[in-house]
Design a protein around this motif. Structure first.
Motif, PDB file in Angstrom:
ATOM      1  N   VAL A 146       0.837  -1.193   0.000  1.00  0.00           N
ATOM      2  CA  VAL A 146       0.000   0.000   0.000  1.00  0.00           C
ATOM      3  C   VAL A 146       0.876   1.248   0.000  1.00  0.00           C
ATOM      4  CG1 VAL A 146      -1.762   1.334   1.221  1.00  0.00           C
ATOM      5  CG2 VAL A 146      -1.862  -1.177   1.235  1.00  0.00           C
ATOM      6  N   LEU A 147       0.593   2.143  -0.918  1.00  0.00           N
ATOM      7  CA  LEU A 147       1.273   3.424  -1.019  1.00  0.00           C
ATOM      8  C   LEU A 147       0.221   4.499  -0.773  1.00  0.00           C
ATOM      9  CD1 LEU A 147       3.892   4.928  -1.713  1.00  0.00           C
ATOM     10  CD2 LEU A 147       3.308   4.684  -4.140  1.00  0.00           C
ATOM     11  N   VAL A 148       0.337   5.230   0.332  1.00  0.00           N
ATOM     12  CA  VAL A 148      -0.724   6.163   0.692  1.00  0.00           C
ATOM     13  C   VAL A 148      -0.468   7.562   0.129  1.00  0.00           C
ATOM     14  CG1 VAL A 148      -1.391   4.913   2.787  1.00  0.00           C
ATOM     15  CG2 VAL A 148       0.342   6.706   2.920  1.00  0.00           C
ATOM     16  N   LEU A 149      -1.554   8.259  -0.119  1.00  0.00           N
ATOM     17  CA  LEU A 149      -1.521   9.607  -0.666  1.00  0.00           C
ATOM     18  C   LEU A 149      -2.039  10.584   0.372  1.00  0.00           C
ATOM     19  CD1 LEU A 149      -3.148   8.689  -4.071  1.00  0.00           C
ATOM     20  CD2 LEU A 149      -0.808   9.536  -3.827  1.00  0.00           C
ATOM     21  N   THR A 150      -1.352  11.711   0.527  1.00  0.00           N
ATOM     22  CA  THR A 150      -1.760  12.710   1.499  1.00  0.00           C
ATOM     23  C   THR A 150      -1.531  14.110   0.945  1.00  0.00           C
ATOM     24  OG1 THR A 150      -1.392  13.541   3.760  1.00  0.00           O
ATOM     25  CG2 THR A 150       0.506  12.659   2.602  1.00  0.00           C
ATOM     26  N   MET A 151      -2.266  15.069   1.444  1.00  0.00           N
ATOM     27  CA  MET A 151      -2.110  16.454   1.006  1.00  0.00           C
ATOM     28  C   MET A 151      -0.912  17.112   1.673  1.00  0.00           C
ATOM     29  SD  MET A 151      -4.409  17.131  -1.262  1.00  0.00           S
ATOM     30  CE  MET A 151      -4.320  18.929  -1.302  1.00  0.00           C
ATOM     31  N   TYR A 152      -0.568  16.664   2.903  1.00  0.00           N
ATOM     32  CA  TYR A 152       0.484  17.325   3.675  1.00  0.00           C
ATOM     33  C   TYR A 152       1.458  16.291   4.237  1.00  0.00           C
ATOM     34  CZ  TYR A 152      -3.248  20.779   3.591  1.00  0.00           C
ATOM     35  OH  TYR A 152      -4.250  21.623   3.192  1.00  0.00           O
ATOM     36  N   ASP A 153       2.761  16.585   4.167  1.00  0.00           N
ATOM     37  CA  ASP A 153       3.746  15.593   4.611  1.00  0.00           C
ATOM     38  C   ASP A 153       3.818  15.459   6.129  1.00  0.00           C
ATOM     39  OD1 ASP A 153       5.092  17.891   5.341  1.00  0.00           O
ATOM     40  OD2 ASP A 153       6.782  17.601   3.993  1.00  0.00           O
ATOM     41  N   ILE A 154       3.150  16.343   6.882  1.00  0.00           N
ATOM     42  CA  ILE A 154       3.150  16.221   8.339  1.00  0.00           C
ATOM     43  C   ILE A 154       1.808  15.687   8.845  1.00  0.00           C
ATOM     44  CG2 ILE A 154       4.893  18.005   8.730  1.00  0.00           C
ATOM     45  CD1 ILE A 154       2.603  19.946   9.395  1.00  0.00           C
ATOM     46  N   ASP A 155       1.025  15.148   7.941  1.00  0.00           N
ATOM     47  CA  ASP A 155      -0.281  14.582   8.291  1.00  0.00           C
ATOM     48  C   ASP A 155      -0.096  13.451   9.306  1.00  0.00           C
ATOM     49  OD1 ASP A 155      -2.806  13.465   8.380  1.00  0.00           O
ATOM     50  OD2 ASP A 155      -3.122  13.613   6.217  1.00  0.00           O
ATOM     51  N   ALA A 156      -0.721  13.590  10.472  1.00  0.00           N
ATOM     52  CA  ALA A 156      -0.589  12.564  11.510  1.00  0.00           C
ATOM     53  C   ALA A 156      -1.112  11.217  11.045  1.00  0.00           C
ATOM     54  CB  ALA A 156      -1.329  13.001  12.774  1.00  0.00           C
ATOM     55  N   TYR A 157      -2.033  11.220  10.097  1.00  0.00           N
ATOM     56  CA  TYR A 157      -2.575   9.972   9.567  1.00  0.00           C
ATOM     57  C   TYR A 157      -1.493   9.143   8.863  1.00  0.00           C
ATOM     58  CZ  TYR A 157      -7.462  11.303  10.384  1.00  0.00           C
ATOM     59  OH  TYR A 157      -8.658  11.638  10.962  1.00  0.00           O
ATOM     60  N   VAL A 158      -0.467   9.817   8.355  1.00  0.00           N
ATOM     61  CA  VAL A 158       0.607   9.101   7.661  1.00  0.00           C
ATOM     62  C   VAL A 158       1.274   8.110   8.603  1.00  0.00           C
ATOM     63  CG1 VAL A 158       2.879   9.335   6.597  1.00  0.00           C
ATOM     64  CG2 VAL A 158       1.030  10.897   5.958  1.00  0.00           C
ATOM     65  N   LYS A 207      -0.178  14.355  -2.727  1.00  0.00           N
ATOM     66  CA  LYS A 207      -1.140  14.242  -3.822  1.00  0.00           C
ATOM     67  C   LYS A 207      -0.810  15.146  -5.010  1.00  0.00           C
ATOM     68  CE  LYS A 207      -5.430  13.158  -3.086  1.00  0.00           C
ATOM     69  NZ  LYS A 207      -6.845  13.088  -2.630  1.00  0.00           N
ATOM     70  N   ASP A 208       0.093  16.103  -4.817  1.00  0.00           N
ATOM     71  CA  ASP A 208       0.497  16.946  -5.943  1.00  0.00           C
ATOM     72  C   ASP A 208       1.760  16.403  -6.624  1.00  0.00           C
ATOM     73  OD1 ASP A 208       2.399  17.504  -4.043  1.00  0.00           O
ATOM     74  OD2 ASP A 208       2.153  19.687  -4.097  1.00  0.00           O
ATOM     75  N   VAL A 209       2.018  15.099  -6.425  1.00  0.00           N
ATOM     76  CA  VAL A 209       3.194  14.458  -7.003  1.00  0.00           C
ATOM     77  C   VAL A 209       3.199  14.594  -8.527  1.00  0.00           C
ATOM     78  CG1 VAL A 209       2.018  12.213  -7.146  1.00  0.00           C
ATOM     79  CG2 VAL A 209       4.508  12.286  -7.060  1.00  0.00           C
ATOM     80  N   ARG A 210       4.394  14.782  -9.086  1.00  0.00           N
ATOM     81  CA  ARG A 210       4.511  14.841 -10.545  1.00  0.00           C
ATOM     82  C   ARG A 210       4.309  13.449 -11.127  1.00  0.00           C
ATOM     83  NH1 ARG A 210      10.175  17.632 -11.675  1.00  0.00           N
ATOM     84  NH2 ARG A 210      10.758  15.850 -10.369  1.00  0.00           N
TER      85      ARG A 210
END
Length: 221
Positions: free
Chosen positions: A76-88, A102-105
């Protein structure tokens, strides 16, 4: 590589699917609009990798990741809007092999899928340290994990330290002056001994056990 894309926003979901499906070595076998559907399709379609949005209504990406890692062999590779997201951090503990913004090139998205399928983890060291340090500040138990480290040889401990710093097999081989094949063997052995799913979980374990010091650039025990 068989990929399942899970995201509650159709534009993101279809966009990621289109980018990945354009490559000969990747086939998108399905899409899911929420965590529940992601789990159902992961079990039914047997993908090699699930690209998982971390924040979705109902069953979120963390809960879905835990179920998928428990019930299938998919990474599983997760997607997040912010790199400090506690959910990560929660997703990593649930078994995710790494995360992407989520804004990955598009080229980086394809590269990420290939790296994870090759056994690497996608955890920027600076981000990982922040996440683990936050977890430790909340009192994560460490004594039992420290005892688990006794199962490892000195070379395996050295390898785990290098993995925790985000180094690739080639970089670890250069640092330890061994072959990449030897590094792969050490990684495989330490994962088996510690009962860990992949390198991402090894990174979390290294920080939680205190083998590598959170917030330290050099790590250490």
């Amino acid at each position: 590589m068989r990929v399942l894309v899970a995201d509650d926003q159709e534009l993101f979901r279809s966009g990621f699917a289109m980018i990945l499906d354009a490559h000969e070595d990747i086939v998108v076998v399905g899409e899911a609009a929420d965590g529940r559907e992601a789990v159902e399709k992961a079990v039914a379609l047997d993908p090699d990798l699930v690209l998982m949005d971390i924040r979705m209504p109902g069953v979120d990406g963390v809960a879905a990741t835990a179920q998928i890692c428990r019930r299938t062999s998919a990474k599983v590779l997760v997607l997040t809007m912010y790199d400090i997201d506690a959910y990560v951090y929660d997703a990593l503990r649930a078994g995710a092999s790494g995360f992407l913004l989520k804004d990955v090139r598009r080229d980086d998205l394809v590269r990420a899928v290939r790296l994870v399928m090759a056994g690497e983890s996608l955890l920027a060291p600076s981000v990982t340290r922040r996440l683990i340090q936050d977890a430790l500040s909340r009192g994560t138990p460490r004594a039992a994990l420290r005892r688990e480290l006794d199962k490892l040889t000195e070379r395996e401990l050295d390898t785990l330290r290098q993995v925790a710093r985000g180094h690739s097999n080639a970089e670890i081989a250069a640092a330890l002056v061994v072959s990449e094949h030897t590094v792969k063997s050490h990684v495989s052995n330490l994962l088996a001994k510690l009962g860990l799913r992949d390198r991402a979980q090894a990174v979390v374990f290294a920080y939680e056990s205190g083998l590598v010091a959170a917030g330290s650039d050099e790590g250490g025990s």
